[in-house]
Design an enzyme around this catalytic site. Structure first.
Site, PDB file in Angstrom:
ATOM      1  N   HIS A 372      67.581  23.562  51.821  1.00 49.25           N
ATOM      2  CA  HIS A 372      67.604  24.104  50.712  1.00 49.25           C
ATOM      3  C   HIS A 372      66.651  23.487  49.733  1.00 49.25           C
ATOM      4  O   HIS A 372      66.668  23.934  48.379  1.00 49.25           O
ATOM      5  CB  HIS A 372      69.224  24.306  50.164  1.00 49.25           C
ATOM      6  N   LYS A 562      70.325  30.097  34.874  1.00 49.29           N
ATOM      7  CA  LYS A 562      70.312  29.233  36.128  1.00 49.29           C
ATOM      8  C   LYS A 562      70.660  27.980  35.661  1.00 49.29           C
ATOM      9  O   LYS A 562      70.905  27.715  34.451  1.00 49.29           O
ATOM     10  CB  LYS A 562      68.651  29.289  36.648  1.00 49.29           C
ATOM     11  N   ARG A 563      71.017  27.210  36.760  1.00 50.71           N
ATOM     12  CA  ARG A 563      71.302  25.751  36.289  1.00 50.71           C
ATOM     13  C   ARG A 563      70.200  25.032  35.582  1.00 50.71           C
ATOM     14  O   ARG A 563      69.061  25.342  35.519  1.00 50.71           O
ATOM     15  CB  ARG A 563      71.498  24.796  37.670  1.00 50.71           C
ATOM     16  N   LYS A 568      63.353  23.461  36.866  1.00 49.50           N
ATOM     17  CA  LYS A 568      63.527  24.735  36.165  1.00 49.50           C
ATOM     18  C   LYS A 568      62.735  25.263  35.028  1.00 49.50           C
ATOM     19  O   LYS A 568      62.413  26.215  34.732  1.00 49.50           O
ATOM     20  CB  LYS A 568      64.730  25.298  36.401  1.00 49.50           C
ATOM     21  N   THR A 670      67.254  33.068  43.973  1.00 52.18           N
ATOM     22  CA  THR A 670      67.797  34.340  44.203  1.00 52.18           C
ATOM     23  C   THR A 670      68.161  34.958  42.846  1.00 52.18           C
ATOM     24  O   THR A 670      68.052  36.372  43.015  1.00 52.18           O
ATOM     25  CB  THR A 670      69.172  34.301  45.099  1.00 52.18           C
ATOM     26  N   LYS A 674      68.020  39.201  41.769  1.00 54.34           N
ATOM     27  CA  LYS A 674      68.869  40.136  41.044  1.00 54.34           C
ATOM     28  C   LYS A 674      68.149  40.672  39.736  1.00 54.34           C
ATOM     29  O   LYS A 674      68.504  41.827  39.538  1.00 54.34           O
ATOM     30  CB  LYS A 674      69.963  38.983  40.655  1.00 54.34           C
TER      31      LYS A 674
HETATM   32  C1  LIG Z   1      72.174  33.908  41.423  1.00 50.50           C
HETATM   33  C2  LIG Z   1      72.965  32.642  40.563  1.00 50.50           C
HETATM   34  C3  LIG Z   1      72.367  31.231  40.765  1.00 50.50           C
HETATM   35  C4  LIG Z   1      70.986  31.264  41.257  1.00 50.50           C
HETATM   36  O1  LIG Z   1      70.062  31.315  40.349  1.00 50.50           O
HETATM   37  P1  LIG Z   1      68.559  30.882  40.559  1.00 50.50           P
HETATM   38  O2  LIG Z   1      67.960  31.638  39.256  1.00 50.50           O
HETATM   39  O3  LIG Z   1      68.167  31.323  41.851  1.00 50.50           O
HETATM   40  O4  LIG Z   1      68.737  29.453  40.331  1.00 50.50           O
HETATM   41  C5  LIG Z   1      73.093  30.572  40.031  1.00 50.50           C
HETATM   42  N1  LIG Z   1      74.464  30.813  39.371  1.00 50.50           N
HETATM   43  C6  LIG Z   1      74.808  31.913  39.525  1.00 50.50           C
HETATM   44  C7  LIG Z   1      76.068  32.323  38.785  1.00 50.50           C
HETATM   45  C8  LIG Z   1      74.116  33.071  40.057  1.00 50.50           C
HETATM   46  O5  LIG Z   1      74.605  34.173  39.993  1.00 50.50           O
END
Ligand SMILES: *Cc1c(COP(=O)(O)O)cnc(C)c1O
Length: 829
Positions: A372, A562-563, A568, A670, A674
């Protein structure tokens, strides 16, 4: 009546049960309310109704689970076991209701008690047994295994405390324990008969047995019991479910006897609690792990109980242990379950008496592994000293595997000691075990999670392994579950799409492409836009409720959730915000589009820089939001406690999706999928799955900036000097100096000098300064496009229309066909 007849009597599908009606469901709910919740329906609270409804739908899933298990026991086919330390599930009720096609009937039944399904659904606490993307992917994968009726099952840990909840106090992140099981978890079935002993510490006795074979025994261990809880997850309008089995730690019975007999009752209870700590808390670190003993124990606790359970089931169906890899495939979600490799080998050798060579051969036909991350600091390694203490037998076995492995390496590269130490499972310098190497040598398939990531993995970190075993490596690009991330969370847009092209896309996402011609239909664009607008209002209400900041729904909603992590680059986003702030104050731009910038995400509690970034975002936000000179052109807000249920409101209400990681560092992402599925346009780097999104939507419909991963690599290799960029660009200089000099925190002007020094003199490892100019220019282009709403809406429609590739169903089908080699079950409805 046999149980089978009873089960099929109570078969649940609305389609095959035309007699299911609101009255029937109403009776069921009253039954559950009285018999299981124990309340009077006349005075039951919303949460009581939540429990009654969950018990009802869980019952439906339980029937399916029993039927499916019978099928599997008879069929004796190949099965996949998905091992993940994390599942970021979120809420489960609405998705299940939609999957079971009970939405309308349930609403009708509940209305008789003056209850509203949406209110009841909101009573559910997020199941946050994961940190971020990795855990969310695992949850989507289990859903999709059920959607497509694959014979699979998930294993995990039933953490008592999931991901912490985040609040912001004086601009800073404060963590609060999330005791999500406080009111119990109505989805789970405790399985008191499914429990296993998990052993730790102790010592090894090796001797020759009666036949003269070398045998080793692991003795004098400290033991803990793993107790199973089952959570059945629904598939979308299929009769299959995926069972998620979660392990909870309990003290053993002998523990009770020996300790309590000594008369020190209170001490004994305290010690008992210690052994139950193993499943107490999820480690809240995304990507990085410090080598704590408790974490290693957690990993082994999880692996050992899951393998014992898999073994039990295998033995019931098959007497010949040599058939194991034909029937069982075990998937390792990242290296967290990597101890499964030496553990399975231990079981084969020590418990089943197989010779090492044969046992090792069977192991290597059983495991598959997903990597990952390429971040070096995120690669899991364990100090030999800790391993020796906690898992002495496993360390021995790992040495033995390594011996065998290095023999193969030597054979392939005679006399090359560099390659030998590079590929070793043990780092001789730091005296640590490299868990990724354990996974690679133990698996017959190793995959990355996006094209770029898989390529970089094979060309960089795992190059030597790729050369030695080329056929093992492959790519499986991540995906998302469209049932949750469009059908459920964006009812407005879903309804419009269904009106326009039907609902085939709900189970076959590529069918969305039929929307593409409608991008040229002004009427459709208008409707699409109106729905986005309504979703923006909903998001603005969430923001106002959580932060008190009012956002103007006619401004552009520019979102990064995101985190929080340096790679990032939330800080790059913030540098753009400050740049705009300067330009507004200077009055140098008069065609500026009003923007609301929303940032959210949690920082690992020990990650100082990430927490500083959160604080800076909040300091900049309060400066900008309170400056009258801004005249409605710019707002910045940090939305606290980002989690799955917030994401379900954020994604539909966003217009610009910030996916700006340092090229080569985001494995897939991911979140990017979304957003785009919900019609947000991406501003992003050529990183992770952004590249594949670009390929799908075309370069006219996405904003890409900055360098490629290879260029980033070359830049660093050539001696990257961030100060050159600083000197060249006056605006960048001003932005960084404002941060350095405490413009946003006049009471404590030195607050961010570390952050500044880190960028300028600490090497700027994540290349913010190098990408700044391109990013700012690209944001300018975003604005020009947004000023032409027709054009923007057309692009947005084309984003939604072209997201078909990113369905998790495609991801899981690829795993099933190319990696796991399992076929769908043929369950009767
Ligand atoms: C989809 C999702 C992530 C992943 O987000 P990235 O932008 O791909 O890092 C992290 N936390 C939550 C709550 C999510 O729904």
């Amino acid at each position: 009546m046999t149980l089978d007849e009873q089960l099929s009597e109570s078969s649940v599908h609305e389609h095959d049960r035309p007699d299911w009606n609101a009255t029937f469901i109403k009776e069921k709910l009253v039954n559950y309310m009285v018999h299981d919740v124990g309340k009077d329906p006349d005075i039951a609270s919303e949460r009581d109704w939540y429990y009654a409804v969950v018990y009802f739908v869980r019952g439906v899933l339980s029937e399916r689970r029993i039927r499916q298990n019978r099928y599997l026991r008879d069929e004796k086919g190949r099965r996949v076991y998905y091992l993940s330390m994390e599942y970021l599930i979120g809420r489960n009720l609405m998705r299940t209701v939609l999957d079971l096609d009970l939405n309308i009937l349930l609403r009708e039944a509940l209305s008789e008690f003056e209850q509203d399904l949406d209110t009841i659904v909101a009573c559910e606490v997020d199941a946050a047994l994961g940190n971020g993307g990795l855990g969310r992917l695992a949850a989507c994968i289990l859903d999709s295994i059920a959607n497509q009726s694959f014979p699979g099952m998930g294993y995990g840990i039933r953490y008592e405390f999931g991901m912490f909840s985040q609040s912001i106090e004086e601009g800073m992140q404060v963590e609060h324990p999330e005791h999500w099981l406080r009111h119990g978890n109505p989805w789970e079935f405790e399985q008191p008969n499914v429990k296993y002993r998990v052993r730790f510490n102790g010592k090894i006795l090796c001797f020759k047995d009666a036949d003269g074979n070398d045998t080793c025994q692991w003795v004098d261990t400290k033991d803990v019991v793993a107790l199973a809880f089952d959570v059945p997850l629904s598939g979308h309008k299929t009769p299959s479910i995926t069972n998620l089995r979660l392990w909870s730690a309990r003290a053993t019975r002998d523990f009770d006897l020996s300790y309590f007999n000594e008369g020190n009752y209170v001490e004994a209870v305290k010690d008992k609690a210690v052994s139950e700590n193993l499943s107490k808390v999820l480690y809240p670190n995304d990507s990085t792990l410090r080598g704590q003993e408790l974490r290693l124990k957690q990993e082994y606790f999880f692996v050992s109980s899951s393998l014992q359970d898999i073994m039990e089931r295998f033995k019931l169906e098959n007497g010949d242990i040599r058939q194991f890899p034909k029937r069982v495939v075990i998937h390792l979600n990242d290296t967290h379950p990597s101890l499964a490799v030496p553990e399975l080998l231990r079981l084969f050798c020590d418990e089943y008496g197989l010779e090492f060579d044969e046992a090792w051969d069977l192991c290597r036909q059983t495991f598959t592994y997903t990597n990952h991350t390429l971040l070096p600091e995120a690669l899991e390694t364990w100090p030999i000293a800790i391993m020796e203490h906690v898992l002495p037998r496993h360390l021995q076995i790992l040495y033995k595997i390594n011996h065998q492995h290095l023999k193969e390496v030597k054979h392939r590269y005679p006399g090359n000691s560099t390659i030998l130490s590079r590929m070793s499972l043990i780092d001789d310098v730091s005296k640590r075990v490299r868990m990724a190497h354990v996974c690679i040598v133990g698996s017959y398939s190793v995959n990355g999670v996006a094209e770029l990531h898989s390529r970089l993995m094979q060309a960089g970190m795992f190059k030597d392994f790729k050369e030695m075993r080329p056929g093992v490596f492959t790519n499986v690009t991540n995906g998302i579950d469209q049932h949750r991330w469009l059908n459920m969370s964006n009812p407005g847009l879903s309804a419009l799409i269904k009106e326009s092209i039907g609902d085939k896309w709900v189970s076959d996402l590529p069918a969305l492409v039929e929307l593409a011609p409608l991008a040229d239909d002004a009427g459709f664009r208008r409707q699409f836009h109106d729905i986005k607008r309504a979703n923006k209002v909903r998001l603005a209400q969430l923001v106002a409720r959580k932060t008190g900041v009012e956002l103007d729904p006619s401004s552009m909603f520019d979102v990064q959730v995101k985190r929080i992590h340096e790679y990032k680059r939330q800080l790059l986003n913030l540098m753009h915000v400050v740049t705009r702030y300067i330009r507004i104050r200077d009055g140098v731009e008069n065609d500026m589009v009003p923007r609301s910038v929303i940032i959210g995400g949690k920082a690992a509690p020990g990650y100082h820089i990430a927490k500083q970034i959160i604080r800076l975002i909040n300091d900049v936000a309060s400066t900008i939001n309170n400056d009258p000179a801004i005249k409605g052109l710019l707002k910045l807000v940090f939305l606290p406690n980002y989690n799955v249920s917030k994401a379900e409101i954020i994604m539909p209400g966003s217009e610009l999706s910030e996916q700006i990681s340092t090229p080569g560092m985001e494995a897939s992402g991911t979140g990017n999928m979304k957003f785009a599925l919900n019609g947000a346009l991406t501003i992003g780097t050529l990183d992770g799955a952004n590249i594949e999104i670009l390929e799908e939507v075309g370069d006219d419909n996405i904003f890409i900036f900055g360098m490629t991963a290879d260029e980033a690599h070359d830049l660093r290799a050539g001696g990257y000097d961030p100060t050159l960029y600083f000197e060249k660009n006056a605006e960048l200089r001003r932005v960084l100096e404002m941060i350095r000099d405490g413009f946003f925190c006049p009471d404590d002007p030195g607050r961010y000098s570390d952050l500044y020094n880190n960028l300028l003199f600490g090497g700027d490892h994540f290349l913010l300064l190098a990408d700044y100019e391109a990013y700012i220019a690209c944001q300018k282009q975003v604005e020009a496009t947004y000023s032409n709403q027709d054009r923007w809406n057309r692009m947005a429609v084309l984003n939604t229309a072209n997201m078909g590739k990113f369905s998790i169903d495609r991801t899981v089908r690829t795993y099933a066909e190319n990696v796991w080699k399992v076929k769908p079950m043929q369950l009767k409805r």
